[in-house]
Design a protein around this motif. Structure first.
Motif, PDB file in Angstrom:
ATOM      1  N   TRP A  86      -3.722  -6.737  -5.409  1.00  0.00           N
ATOM      2  CA  TRP A  86      -3.998  -5.845  -4.273  1.00  0.00           C
ATOM      3  C   TRP A  86      -4.425  -6.645  -3.047  1.00  0.00           C
ATOM      4  CZ3 TRP A  86      -3.485  -1.618  -1.650  1.00  0.00           C
ATOM      5  CH2 TRP A  86      -4.424  -1.280  -0.680  1.00  0.00           C
ATOM      6  N   ASP A  92       0.779  -7.613   3.897  1.00  0.00           N
ATOM      7  CA  ASP A  92       0.854  -6.516   4.862  1.00  0.00           C
ATOM      8  C   ASP A  92       0.303  -6.924   6.224  1.00  0.00           C
ATOM      9  OD1 ASP A  92       1.221  -3.437   5.277  1.00  0.00           O
ATOM     10  OD2 ASP A  92      -0.756  -3.901   6.082  1.00  0.00           O
ATOM     11  N   ILE A 138       0.820  -1.174   0.000  1.00  0.00           N
ATOM     12  CA  ILE A 138       0.000   0.000   0.000  1.00  0.00           C
ATOM     13  C   ILE A 138       0.851   1.217   0.000  1.00  0.00           C
ATOM     14  CG2 ILE A 138      -1.984  -0.842   1.130  1.00  0.00           C
ATOM     15  CD1 ILE A 138      -0.542  -0.331   3.665  1.00  0.00           C
ATOM     16  N   TRP A 166      -2.339  -6.469   0.393  1.00  0.00           N
ATOM     17  CA  TRP A 166      -2.932  -5.798   1.551  1.00  0.00           C
ATOM     18  C   TRP A 166      -3.434  -6.786   2.602  1.00  0.00           C
ATOM     19  CZ3 TRP A 166      -2.918  -1.818   4.406  1.00  0.00           C
ATOM     20  CH2 TRP A 166      -3.999  -1.452   5.200  1.00  0.00           C
TER      21      TRP A 166
END
Length: 293
Positions: free
Chosen positions: A58, A66, A8, A62
């Motif tokens: 994504w 992450d 991100i 994410w």
């Protein structure tokens, strides 16, 4: 390449990058309006022809990478590492970019900014103990960061399609190529693998640490992927124009609002009163001229 754009990192930080008008708020408003009008997210963005694949990347970056690795490591880093040590590491990492800043400022015709970047590199690398102390800023020489991707933008090169890369996060062909070129500039081109990795890790962790306060905005977004994408492109435009793009947008919006307001007054009592007032002023002026004669 700048891993600080990773995950991100890329451009959720763009959500707070604009002083005076957050691109993230604009992105959120645009997305909310689109969702309200269409009852679904518009997937026909011409900037994003690879959207189905990008969304998968994504989610991986994410929701997995992450959530289960980068964020926990960043929390540990911030907790354990003293602030003075973090500042020194960030200064050293940024100092290695100054020659690239020098080159890109010159390529964009910003001679004074280029000389400032060169002066910063010399001062901070020597008096600043290999860049760990930002001596240049203390004496009034501010950092003038410019990337080769921005240089290409000033030359009229388009970004190309939006790319959500595994690990690296939000990107585009122009920016990616620019990072490759910036990485070939001394001293980036000659530093050994260990030092390069250390620089990447510091940049990544510090970027993610700054992002902690912005997580709520992402969680509240109707579509987090679209939120990041819109903020990313707004940030690119902001950087290429040195902030002028947002000012122009605001001015144009104000002009449009005024034109709408003016159109509303046409044919109304306000318009009649305004014309009547002008006639009275003209008559008064003629009477004064006659008295003087």
């Amino acid at each position: 390449m700048e891993i600080s754009k990773s995950l991100i990192a890329g451009l959720i930080i763009a959500s707070s990058f604009l002083s005076g008008g957050c691109a993230s708020n604009n992105a959120q408003e645009q997305l909310s309006t689109s969702t309200t009008n269409n009852a679904s997210v518009d997937n026909s963005d011409p900037r994003d022809p690879l959207e189905p694949i990008n969304r998968i990347m994504w989610d991986f970056n994410w929701e997995l990478l992450d959530a289960y690795f980068l964020r926990p490591v960043t929390v540990g880093y911030v907790t354990v590492m003293p602030q003075f040590a973090r500042t020194g590491l960030v200064n050293a990492a940024q100092n290695l970019q100054e020659p690239a800043n020098f080159m890109n400022n010159l390529f964009q015709g910003k001679i004074d900014d280029g000389l400032d970047s060169l002066a910063r590199f010399v001062l901070n690398s020597t008096v600043g103990i290999f860049g760990t102390i930002d001596v240049a800023s203390h004496i009034g020489i501010a950092r003038k960061e410019e990337e080769f991707g921005e240089t290409l933008g000033t030359w009229g090169v388009n970004t190309g399609p939006f790319l959500m890369l595994p690990v690296l996060g939000p990107n585009d062909p122009r920016s990616f190529s620019g990072e490759v070129v910036d990485g070939m500039v001394y001293p980036m081109a000659v530093i050994d693998g260990g030092l390069a990795i250390a620089r990447y890790v510091v940049s990544l962790l510090e970027t993610r640490a700054q992002l902690m306060d912005q997580e709520a905005q992402l969680e509240q977004a109707v579509d987090d992927y679209a939120f990041v994408k819109n903020a990313y492109f707004e940030n690119l435009a902001f950087k290429v124009s040195d902030g002028k793009s947002s000012d122009k947008a605001i001015e144009q919006e104000q002009l449009d609002d005024f034109a709408d307001f003016e159109a509303m007054l046409e044919g109304t009592d306000f318009e009649y009163i305004d014309e009547q007032t002008n006639d009275e002023q003209q008559n008064d002026q003629k009477e004064k001229e006659n008295e003087l004669e």
